[in-house]
Design a protein around this motif. Sequence first.
Motif, PDB file in Angstrom:
ATOM      1  N   ALA A   1       0.859  -1.184   0.000  1.00 57.44           N
ATOM      2  CA  ALA A   1       0.000   0.000   0.000  1.00 57.44           C
ATOM      3  C   ALA A   1       0.898   1.239   0.000  1.00 57.44           C
ATOM      4  N   PRO A   2       0.341   2.406  -0.376  1.00 63.53           N
ATOM      5  CA  PRO A   2       1.197   3.592  -0.487  1.00 63.53           C
ATOM      6  C   PRO A   2       2.010   3.916   0.773  1.00 63.53           C
ATOM      7  N   LEU A   3       1.407   3.782   1.951  1.00 64.00           N
ATOM      8  CA  LEU A   3       2.131   4.152   3.173  1.00 64.00           C
ATOM      9  C   LEU A   3       3.327   3.243   3.452  1.00 64.00           C
ATOM     10  N   PRO A   4       3.131   1.908   3.527  1.00 61.25           N
ATOM     11  CA  PRO A   4       4.304   1.064   3.746  1.00 61.25           C
ATOM     12  C   PRO A   4       5.325   1.178   2.627  1.00 61.25           C
ATOM     13  N   ALA A   5       4.866   1.349   1.396  1.00 64.15           N
ATOM     14  CA  ALA A   5       5.810   1.457   0.283  1.00 64.15           C
ATOM     15  C   ALA A   5       6.679   2.694   0.456  1.00 64.15           C
ATOM     16  N   ALA A   6       6.058   3.799   0.858  1.00 63.93           N
ATOM     17  CA  ALA A   6       6.820   5.039   1.014  1.00 63.93           C
ATOM     18  C   ALA A   6       7.817   4.918   2.159  1.00 63.93           C
ATOM     19  N   LEU A   7       7.395   4.316   3.264  1.00 63.82           N
ATOM     20  CA  LEU A   7       8.298   4.207   4.405  1.00 63.82           C
ATOM     21  C   LEU A   7       9.428   3.230   4.114  1.00 63.82           C
TER      22      LEU A   7
ATOM     23  N   GLU B   1      -2.161  30.271  11.772  1.00 64.12           N
ATOM     24  CA  GLU B   1      -2.134  30.494  13.230  1.00 64.12           C
ATOM     25  C   GLU B   1      -2.177  29.212  14.043  1.00 64.12           C
ATOM     26  N   ARG B   2      -2.456  28.100  13.385  1.00 65.72           N
ATOM     27  CA  ARG B   2      -2.464  26.859  14.129  1.00 65.72           C
ATOM     28  C   ARG B   2      -1.130  26.153  13.874  1.00 65.72           C
ATOM     29  N   VAL B   3      -0.594  25.563  14.918  1.00 66.31           N
ATOM     30  CA  VAL B   3       0.718  24.941  14.790  1.00 66.31           C
ATOM     31  C   VAL B   3       0.573  23.424  14.872  1.00 66.31           C
ATOM     32  N   PHE B   4       1.078  22.728  13.868  1.00 68.30           N
ATOM     33  CA  PHE B   4       0.998  21.269  13.864  1.00 68.30           C
ATOM     34  C   PHE B   4       2.375  20.684  14.104  1.00 68.30           C
ATOM     35  N   ARG B   5       2.423  19.728  15.032  1.00 72.17           N
ATOM     36  CA  ARG B   5       3.687  19.032  15.259  1.00 72.17           C
ATOM     37  C   ARG B   5       3.654  17.741  14.456  1.00 72.17           C
ATOM     38  N   CYS B   6       4.660  17.530  13.613  1.00 74.80           N
ATOM     39  CA  CYS B   6       4.660  16.288  12.849  1.00 74.80           C
ATOM     40  C   CYS B   6       6.083  15.787  12.629  1.00 74.80           C
ATOM     41  N   HIS B   7       6.219  14.774  11.764  1.00 74.78           N
ATOM     42  CA  HIS B   7       7.496  14.079  11.641  1.00 74.78           C
ATOM     43  C   HIS B   7       8.055  14.189  10.239  1.00 74.78           C
ATOM     44  N   GLN B   8       9.294  14.592  10.160  1.00 72.61           N
ATOM     45  CA  GLN B   8       9.921  14.752   8.842  1.00 72.61           C
ATOM     46  C   GLN B   8       9.882  13.463   8.046  1.00 72.61           C
ATOM     47  N   VAL B   9      10.161  12.343   8.728  1.00 72.62           N
ATOM     48  CA  VAL B   9      10.292  11.102   7.964  1.00 72.62           C
ATOM     49  C   VAL B   9       8.972  10.736   7.290  1.00 72.62           C
ATOM     50  N   ILE B  10       7.849  11.007   7.951  1.00 71.77           N
ATOM     51  CA  ILE B  10       6.555  10.681   7.354  1.00 71.77           C
ATOM     52  C   ILE B  10       6.242  11.651   6.218  1.00 71.77           C
ATOM     53  N   LEU B  11       6.322  12.939   6.499  1.00 74.05           N
ATOM     54  CA  LEU B  11       5.955  13.918   5.488  1.00 74.05           C
ATOM     55  C   LEU B  11       6.849  13.801   4.251  1.00 74.05           C
ATOM     56  N   ALA B  12       8.141  13.644   4.500  1.00 76.35           N
ATOM     57  CA  ALA B  12       9.065  13.613   3.358  1.00 76.35           C
ATOM     58  C   ALA B  12       8.921  12.336   2.550  1.00 76.35           C
ATOM     59  N   SER B  13       8.640  11.212   3.227  1.00 72.12           N
ATOM     60  CA  SER B  13       8.551   9.989   2.438  1.00 72.12           C
ATOM     61  C   SER B  13       7.208   9.893   1.726  1.00 72.12           C
ATOM     62  N   ARG B  14       6.187  10.549   2.245  1.00 76.09           N
ATOM     63  CA  ARG B  14       4.894  10.505   1.569  1.00 76.09           C
ATOM     64  C   ARG B  14       4.797  11.494   0.427  1.00 76.09           C
ATOM     65  N   SER B  15       5.455  12.632   0.556  1.00 74.85           N
ATOM     66  CA  SER B  15       5.252  13.670  -0.448  1.00 74.85           C
ATOM     67  C   SER B  15       6.580  14.249  -0.899  1.00 74.85           C
TER      68      SER B  15
END
Lengths: 208, 568
Positions: free
Chosen positions: B113-119, B344-358
């Motif tokens: 699936a796209p998520l495991p493939a990207a990771l 104005e809203r701040v989201f905390r997220c993870h580089q590895v997820i965002l970068a590998s997905r997009s």
Amino acid sequence: MSARHQFSAAAFRWQETDGNPDVVAGNCKAVTNAVRDIYAQDMTNVIFGDLYRRAYSLVLHKRGEELYSAVEAAMASEVQALVGSLAVAGPSGQSFLRELLATWRRHTAAVSAIRDIVMYMDRTFVPATGRTPVRELGLGLWRDGVVRSGRIRLRLVEAVRLEKARQEEDGVVGVPGSGDLVAGVTEMLTELGADVCHEFMEAPTVSS
Amino acid sequence: MEIDLDPEDLHPTVPLRKVPGGDIFEAARAGDCARLALLLEAGANVNARDRWDSVPLYYACLAGHADAARMLLQAGAVCAERTFDGDRCHYAALNLDLRRLLKSFEARPPPLAPLPAALRAAFLACPANRAAFLDMMLQGSATAEAAALAEAAGFGPTDAASAARLVPPDITFYVGGKPIEAHRVILCARSPFFEKKFKTDWKDRKEVRFSEKKLSFTALYNLIHFFYADRLEAPVDDMEGLSIICKVCKCEELHRLVDKEIVHHRFAPYKATRKLDLMESQTRFVLQGQSLPPEDRLPSALQRVLHSCLANSRQEDYCNSVPNEMRRNSYDADRADLIVKVDERVFRCHQVILASRSEYFKARISRSVGFLEGNNESLDLPCLEAHDMSVEAFEKMLEYMYTDKVEHMDPILAEELFDVASRYLLFPLKRVVADLLLPNLVHVSPAELCHWLMLSDIYGVMKIREYCLDIIACNFETFAHTREFRALLLTLPPPSATDALRTTHPSAPGATGNSEQGNVLDDLREKWLEAEAAELDKRDQSAAQFDKRLELLMFVAEREADDDDHTG
């Protein structure tokens, strides 16, 4: 009720930019300016997020054609300028090779930055219309505009030959850093394509 | 037996027929790769059977379309010779090249699936992991096969561009001197053992060296690979080591399954009827994530991570009074390493997820490394700003990035999400949103349907576009009386080809008036002809009639537009 509202509000959000030639021209201009700035290594006005959005909206509204040719033309003229600066750069030999490799690195870094900005075009418009992807476009411009152009080609062949001769004279370890020059040139030529590397690396031995 | 065909023999002498309205079976039979790609992209089931109990791959093989067959195989069509469908494909294959193609895909596990493939790609992009992967592949099999597997894994021999642009791993393990690179967030999400260790002993470590004799490098590597890819692949002779390590890492379900497999293998020699079966089946063990209970799979693990991130993101605005120390503790727990500011809203997220997905975020993160100063109060995390996007849409996008799915979407968000999916190069998200939107389109007015047709054409959401075109073609008169439809006609590019090119031989080979697809009115005509037109030689007249009707409607629309200008 709310759905109706959404229809009228959203329907023409995209058309504002689509129908307006000024916006299209402005976006194209911003991207070509960025190409210029990137080659000049002046990154103060290059804001990745903003430029990406402009390029994206152009492609989305079916203006990929204009964007592509604008980027292509801008890159071509920048590469021409690089050739000009190389033509006057220093005497032949080591300093020429060093200058050439530095310019090559600048060019590849610039191409990769440009590619990131027009990434949406590269992923959608380019494959759909069978154009050359931006990276290959950059390699092609360098290959045909610089390496194969008359003046530089001869100087390159000559410089590489001299460099190799020097290495043999001094023993490879003799001059620190000079081995890297030839290796760097080979690396550059290989990246341009196997046939290009062949064409250059064979030539001196045949002539001598 | 080996007959080598000229490559030219593989290319058909007559141009392939296009089947613009066809389903996946027709597209496979006709070898219409463009149509096939579109259907697969829209989520057609590649292993579906038609009323003759045949799968699309069967038709592609029967008709000898190697490209179409390859496309189906890459999408996960079943082709193993010992299955019912696979056997029929082998039997029906037009030539030996097709059979070879089927054979070469036989050993390949279905696509991820796209998520495991990207990771998985992110994991293998780390140089040490990649080297180890190729090394193991070489040990296990012949060189040519390894190369094929490496290609299947998504990287060729030279791949400098992607290697230069990886998400840097934040922890390296050494087992017997050999390195494995990984990202804490993934390890913590999947294993309570790692979570605890990274909170205590390994808190500030960049590398951890193991010296226990019992620990096997292969086993740890395969387990960490499983954490990313949600698919466990291990050589059978290493199963004992794997079992130990699963136990240590507290992956209980996985441990149970591995132990079960060990027992199975112990008795396998007695069960096998033929020696050959044994040889074939016993070298590698593959376990799909789907065999685990849902809460142990990758999407759920990352969903938990996302929840804690979102909880912390909320705290940001509402509870600024919380003591700093407490906040810092909960921040450490979510292991966020990137902040995205939306409105104005701040989201905390993870580089590895965002970068590998997009790829967009990958470029954006790596481009901003130069100026990562913490302009955001005391937070020392890199910060990006996302413009032109609502908080709700961003949250939905994060949900998709972390879990591969979107639940409960407000249809009002659909348009924005199509835009987000295109802009951030998250193309599979379009399909997910389209599936959620589709039920809402059943009751919409003709005017709104026109709106969705226009949007789906711009954003390339084929499923919605097809749906709208079908409805319009079947109820053409209703739409002809709708003002919005007539207005839409004016904004669309005119139909492309002339009468002669278009319809004289609508289904004859080579009748491809326009090679680039995508003209809405052309597609609409095609659909309308399918639904309404007379048969065979009368078809041309019907088409001409339809064109006249369109012209007339456009004329009316122009007059209406003029009237508007005068009155407004």
